[in-house]
Enzyme design. Structure first.
Site, PDB file in Angstrom:
ATOM      1  N   TYR A  60       4.303  63.345  21.082  1.00 19.96           N
ATOM      2  CA  TYR A  60       4.156  62.429  19.945  1.00 19.96           C
ATOM      3  C   TYR A  60       2.870  61.614  20.041  1.00 19.96           C
ATOM      4  CZ  TYR A  60       8.741  63.318  17.932  1.00 19.96           C
ATOM      5  OH  TYR A  60       9.815  63.913  17.317  1.00 19.96           O
ATOM      6  N   ARG A 112      22.328  57.604  10.936  1.00 24.78           N
ATOM      7  CA  ARG A 112      22.382  58.932  10.321  1.00 24.78           C
ATOM      8  C   ARG A 112      23.561  59.181   9.409  1.00 24.78           C
ATOM      9  NH1 ARG A 112      19.534  63.755  13.736  1.00 24.78           N
ATOM     10  NH2 ARG A 112      17.473  63.278  12.962  1.00 24.78           N
ATOM     11  N   ARG A 117      22.965  61.085  18.505  1.00 26.22           N
ATOM     12  CA  ARG A 117      22.626  60.502  17.206  1.00 26.22           C
ATOM     13  C   ARG A 117      23.867  60.047  16.429  1.00 26.22           C
ATOM     14  NH1 ARG A 117      17.250  61.862  16.385  1.00 26.22           N
ATOM     15  NH2 ARG A 117      17.278  60.070  15.046  1.00 26.22           N
ATOM     16  N   ARG A 138      21.327  48.994   7.587  1.00 25.14           N
ATOM     17  CA  ARG A 138      19.948  49.478   7.518  1.00 25.14           C
ATOM     18  C   ARG A 138      19.266  48.958   6.242  1.00 25.14           C
ATOM     19  NH1 ARG A 138      15.726  51.593   6.527  1.00 25.14           N
ATOM     20  NH2 ARG A 138      14.921  53.650   7.028  1.00 25.14           N
ATOM     21  N   ASP A 182      14.976  53.901  19.810  1.00 30.74           N
ATOM     22  CA  ASP A 182      14.312  55.182  19.607  1.00 30.74           C
ATOM     23  C   ASP A 182      13.496  55.505  20.848  1.00 30.74           C
ATOM     24  OD1 ASP A 182      13.948  57.089  17.088  1.00 30.74           O
ATOM     25  OD2 ASP A 182      12.166  57.201  18.338  1.00 30.74           O
TER      26      ASP A 182
HETATM   27  O1  CP3 Z   1      21.914  58.645  19.505  1.00 25.92           O
HETATM   28  C1  CP3 Z   1      21.854  57.622  18.787  1.00 25.92           C
HETATM   29  O2  CP3 Z   1      22.469  57.525  17.742  1.00 25.92           O
HETATM   30  C2  CP3 Z   1      21.031  56.440  19.285  1.00 25.92           C
HETATM   31  C3  CP3 Z   1      19.839  56.194  18.553  1.00 25.92           C
HETATM   32  C4  CP3 Z   1      18.684  57.202  18.575  1.00 25.92           C
HETATM   33  C5  CP3 Z   1      17.736  57.252  17.524  1.00 25.92           C
HETATM   34  N1  CP3 Z   1      16.740  58.103  17.905  1.00 25.92           N
HETATM   35  C6  CP3 Z   1      17.795  56.449  16.277  1.00 25.92           C
HETATM   36  C7  CP3 Z   1      17.044  56.902  15.095  1.00 25.92           C
HETATM   37  C8  CP3 Z   1      18.270  58.111  19.567  1.00 25.92           C
HETATM   38  C9  CP3 Z   1      18.939  58.509  20.867  1.00 25.92           C
HETATM   39  C10 CP3 Z   1      17.035  58.668  19.121  1.00 25.92           C
HETATM   40  C11 CP3 Z   1      16.252  59.622  19.918  1.00 25.92           C
HETATM   41  C12 CP3 Z   1      15.097  60.306  19.323  1.00 25.92           C
HETATM   42  N2  CP3 Z   1      14.186  59.818  18.426  1.00 25.92           N
HETATM   43  C13 CP3 Z   1      14.697  61.610  19.675  1.00 25.92           C
HETATM   44  C14 CP3 Z   1      15.381  62.488  20.713  1.00 25.92           C
HETATM   45  C15 CP3 Z   1      16.593  63.140  20.199  1.00 25.92           C
HETATM   46  C16 CP3 Z   1      16.342  64.270  19.231  1.00 25.92           C
HETATM   47  O3  CP3 Z   1      16.826  64.140  18.099  1.00 25.92           O
HETATM   48  O4  CP3 Z   1      15.723  65.255  19.623  1.00 25.92           O
HETATM   49  C17 CP3 Z   1      13.551  61.919  18.919  1.00 25.92           C
HETATM   50  C18 CP3 Z   1      12.774  63.215  18.947  1.00 25.92           C
HETATM   51  C19 CP3 Z   1      13.223  60.764  18.145  1.00 25.92           C
HETATM   52  C20 CP3 Z   1      12.064  60.547  17.217  1.00 25.92           C
HETATM   53  C21 CP3 Z   1      12.498  60.246  15.831  1.00 25.92           C
HETATM   54  N3  CP3 Z   1      13.095  59.062  15.429  1.00 25.92           N
HETATM   55  C22 CP3 Z   1      12.381  61.071  14.668  1.00 25.92           C
HETATM   56  C23 CP3 Z   1      11.784  62.453  14.659  1.00 25.92           C
HETATM   57  C24 CP3 Z   1      12.913  60.341  13.574  1.00 25.92           C
HETATM   58  C25 CP3 Z   1      12.943  60.720  12.099  1.00 25.92           C
HETATM   59  C26 CP3 Z   1      13.995  61.683  11.748  1.00 25.92           C
HETATM   60  C27 CP3 Z   1      15.429  61.200  12.031  1.00 25.92           C
HETATM   61  O5  CP3 Z   1      16.079  60.653  11.151  1.00 25.92           O
HETATM   62  O6  CP3 Z   1      15.839  61.365  13.143  1.00 25.92           O
HETATM   63  C28 CP3 Z   1      13.393  59.120  14.089  1.00 25.92           C
HETATM   64  C29 CP3 Z   1      14.055  58.056  13.299  1.00 25.92           C
HETATM   65  C30 CP3 Z   1      15.392  57.599  13.751  1.00 25.92           C
HETATM   66  N4  CP3 Z   1      15.752  57.352  15.049  1.00 25.92           N
HETATM   67  C31 CP3 Z   1      16.490  57.304  12.905  1.00 25.92           C
HETATM   68  C32 CP3 Z   1      17.533  56.869  13.745  1.00 25.92           C
HETATM   69  C33 CP3 Z   1      18.896  56.400  13.328  1.00 25.92           C
HETATM   70  C34 CP3 Z   1      16.511  57.366  11.378  1.00 25.92           C
HETATM   71  C35 CP3 Z   1      15.879  56.124  10.877  1.00 25.92           C
HETATM   72  C36 CP3 Z   1      16.456  55.592   9.597  1.00 25.92           C
HETATM   73  O7  CP3 Z   1      17.520  54.921   9.619  1.00 25.92           O
HETATM   74  O8  CP3 Z   1      15.801  55.788   8.586  1.00 25.92           O
END
Ligand code: CP3
Length: 343
Positions: free
Chosen positions: A150, A28, A24, A37, A74
């Site tokens: 999910y 973030r 991540r 964003r 994602d």
């Molecule tokens: O690693 C990286 O930075 C690459 C991008 C990436 C995202 N999601 C971007 C994202 C990766 C590898 C993921 C994987 C992901 N997504 C997982 C597996 C990893 C883990 O954390 O266990 C899971 C379970 C998800 C599902 C998901 N996506 C959730 C639960 C959420 C909301 C909470 C959060 O902020 O993580 C997301 C949204 C998401 N995915 C964001 C980002 C940058 C935040 C969105 C925003 O900018 O508002």
């Protein structure tokens, strides 16, 4: 490639120091990410616009100095490509307006092809061009069990009890869905590799809610199928909470196993002698002072010792982590591991 130490480490070849990247890392924490964003308006626009996805993928490479980029996307793009769209709600996370609960629902889902996720493939191609051989690019997907959770729950959950309920009440139906997800994921990862991904990682974020026996039946066997199907590039399996499955993971046809911070490093080295290990500092350790971060990072490097290692956190970065603590983690890995390998 100018900096290929991550690839070399993943293949268990000698390196001058321990490579480092962070789950991540894109999004973030970086103010530079938030700017893009905000201009994009919402998360899905960012994900589906290759130029923007490439831009935020590269940001942490330049700003943090990590040894790899991970494509900005994602894990939930797969359910959408199969016919189950998601929405990303501000401060809440993903929500699926429709969920899967019956045989009819499963029949209506398709096995997605790589071309269904053309926007990700385009983002990978653009990122590779812009990285210009600087560092490798990591592609990724969710592990079938996590994606299944999910699709059944319709969003995050504390217990994932609806998803688990199906394993007990209708395992046959669960296997049908897991199988469709697995086929879709293989197509997707092959597409990512053809587009230029140098390495791939499977995220099994909800591994830890299954019993060891269920994990074997409903998760590992599908991870195994994906690992068997993908032989073009090195593979990492990160199963959060699956401490109980480490012995089985040592037999997976993949090169790297990701550890979370609950997994004792000494024990993991013994249980996973065939694997390069990735991880595993608690992301909360980065809330400490710079001195705390340095101390904890060195402790981690010392604990992995001579076992092949890729430094990372034990799960993704939390959004409220300070950038200078993240840099401190990365710099400490680089400096301290280089010093160790000289001595
Ligand atoms: O690693 C990286 O930075 C690459 C991008 C990436 C995202 N999601 C971007 C994202 C990766 C590898 C993921 C994987 C992901 N997504 C997982 C597996 C990893 C883990 O954390 O266990 C899971 C379970 C998800 C599902 C998901 N996506 C959730 C639960 C959420 C909301 C909470 C959060 O902020 O993580 C997301 C949204 C998401 N995915 C964001 C980002 C940058 C935040 C969105 C925003 O900018 O508002």
């Amino acid at each position: 490639m100018q900096n290929d130490i991550l690839l070399r480490a993943a293949l268990n070849k000698p390196t001058s120091r321990t490579p480092v990247w962070l789950m991540r890392q894109a999004g973030r924490i970086l103010p530079e990410y938030r700017k893009v964003r905000e201009a994009a308006g919402d998360f899905k626009t960012l994900v589906t616009t290759p130029e923007l996805a490439a831009e935020v993928t590269i940001q942490p490479v330049d700003i943090l100095g990590v040894d790899a980029a991970i494509i900005f996307s994602d894990i939930l793009v797969i359910p959408e490509a199969m016919g189950l769209p998601y929405e990303m709600e501000e401060r809440k996370g993903p929500v699926f307006p429709k969920v899967v609960s019956s045989q009819t629902d499963i029949n209506s889902l398709r096995i997605s092809q790589a071309e269904d996720l053309q926007y990700v493939l385009e983002a990978i191609k653009l990122t590779k061009q812009q990285l210009n051989g600087h560092v490798p690019l990591i592609g990724f997907a969710g592990a079938p069990w996590t994606i299944f959770s999910y699709m059944i729950e319709g969003g995050g959950s504390k217990t994932f009890s609806k998803a688990k309920k199906m394993l007990y009440t209708n395992p046959e139906l669960a296997h049908q869905l897991l199988d469709k997800i697995t086929q879709s994921t293989i197509n997707y990862l092959k597409g990512q590799i053809a587009a230029g991904a140098d390495l791939i990682q499977l995220f099994d974020s909800w591994a830890g809610i299954l019993s060891p026996e269920q994990y074997q039946e409903f998760s590992l066997r599908y991870i195994q199928q994906i690992c068997e199907a993908i032989n073009e590039v090195p593979k990492t399996v990160f199963a959060k909470g699956a401490f109980f499955a480490r012995a089985e993971m040592n037999a997976l046809p993949c090169q790297v196993i990701g550890l979370d911070w609950n997994m004792d490093i000494e024990e993991s080295k013994r249980m996973l002698p065939n694997k390069v290990l990735q991880g595993n500092l608690d992301p909360c350790a980065l809330y400490g002072s710079l001195d705390d971060v340095r101390r904890e990072t060195k402790k981690m490097i010392d604990a992995f010792g001579s076992h092949p290692h890729i430094a990372n956190l034990g799960h993704g970065l939390y959004p409220d982590t300070e950038v200078d603590k993240v840099k401190c983690f990365i710099d400490t890995v680089k400096e301290y591991s280089a010093l160790r390998s000289k001595n």
